[in-house]
Write a protein that holds these residues in place. Sequence first.
Motif, PDB file in Angstrom:
ATOM      1  N   GLY A 250      36.382  50.576  35.498  1.00 40.50           N
ATOM      2  CA  GLY A 250      35.779  50.846  36.802  1.00 40.50           C
ATOM      3  C   GLY A 250      35.245  49.607  37.496  1.00 40.50           C
ATOM      4  O   GLY A 250      34.552  49.724  38.501  1.00 40.50           O
ATOM      5  N   MET A 251      35.545  48.428  36.963  1.00 43.99           N
ATOM      6  CA  MET A 251      35.075  47.185  37.580  1.00 43.99           C
ATOM      7  C   MET A 251      36.246  46.482  38.261  1.00 43.99           C
ATOM      8  O   MET A 251      37.375  46.557  37.774  1.00 43.99           O
ATOM      9  CB  MET A 251      34.498  46.231  36.511  1.00 43.99           C
ATOM     10  CG  MET A 251      33.274  46.724  35.802  1.00 43.99           C
ATOM     11  SD  MET A 251      32.834  45.668  34.377  1.00 43.99           S
ATOM     12  CE  MET A 251      32.359  44.154  35.188  1.00 43.99           C
ATOM     13  N   PRO A 252      36.001  45.770  39.332  1.00 41.09           N
ATOM     14  CA  PRO A 252      37.060  44.930  39.896  1.00 41.09           C
ATOM     15  C   PRO A 252      37.473  43.873  38.871  1.00 41.09           C
ATOM     16  O   PRO A 252      36.641  43.415  38.079  1.00 41.09           O
ATOM     17  CB  PRO A 252      36.403  44.276  41.113  1.00 41.09           C
ATOM     18  CG  PRO A 252      35.164  45.061  41.380  1.00 41.09           C
ATOM     19  CD  PRO A 252      34.764  45.697  40.095  1.00 41.09           C
ATOM     20  N   SER A 253      38.731  43.504  38.863  1.00 36.76           N
ATOM     21  CA  SER A 253      39.237  42.590  37.835  1.00 36.76           C
ATOM     22  C   SER A 253      38.502  41.248  37.814  1.00 36.76           C
ATOM     23  O   SER A 253      38.285  40.681  36.746  1.00 36.76           O
ATOM     24  CB  SER A 253      40.731  42.355  38.004  1.00 36.76           C
ATOM     25  OG  SER A 253      41.004  41.779  39.265  1.00 36.76           O
ATOM     26  N   HIS A 254      38.078  40.740  38.948  1.00 34.74           N
ATOM     27  CA  HIS A 254      37.385  39.452  38.958  1.00 34.74           C
ATOM     28  C   HIS A 254      36.029  39.526  38.239  1.00 34.74           C
ATOM     29  O   HIS A 254      35.512  38.524  37.766  1.00 34.74           O
ATOM     30  CB  HIS A 254      37.232  38.906  40.381  1.00 34.74           C
ATOM     31  CG  HIS A 254      36.256  39.670  41.223  1.00 34.74           C
ATOM     32  ND1 HIS A 254      36.600  40.847  41.871  1.00 34.74           N
ATOM     33  CD2 HIS A 254      34.961  39.434  41.521  1.00 34.74           C
ATOM     34  CE1 HIS A 254      35.546  41.303  42.525  1.00 34.74           C
ATOM     35  NE2 HIS A 254      34.533  40.468  42.339  1.00 34.74           N
TER      36      HIS A 254
END
Length: 146
Positions: A36-40
């Motif tokens: 659920g986190m952005p890849s960066h």
Amino acid sequence: MLTYEKLIGFRAPEATATYAAKDVMLYALAVGAGAGMPSHEALPFVYEKGLKPLASFYNILCWPTNAWLYELGIDMRRLVHGSERLEILEPLSVEGSVVVRYRIGRVEDRAAGKSLIVDIVAQVHAAVDDRLLARATTDVFCMDDG
């Protein structure tokens, strides 16, 4: 039988834990880092480039063994984990070795036939120069040992 004198006077052996970058990444994936986190935001915890250990990885390093608890006479079948506190003094490197030193902290007797609450303090030191990196306190309930 557990007694206050036995608990406070007990000296647990030191333990050593060695970990590598793959351990840091596998731990992060196992606890769901990146879900659920952005890849960066997720990549620093699961990818070699710019890798950073999650702070909670210290909890793994604090317990390379618990065999010494048997020496105290604790009935492990009646041991209940109560809570965990972690104080981080320095960030963890991506790989290395640590030395863990244990001591018994607070002991609270809840009365005859009830539980005995014991704080186990684990101090994590850098193996290379003995710097104190973190301190974890685990509260355990020794059922029927009060």
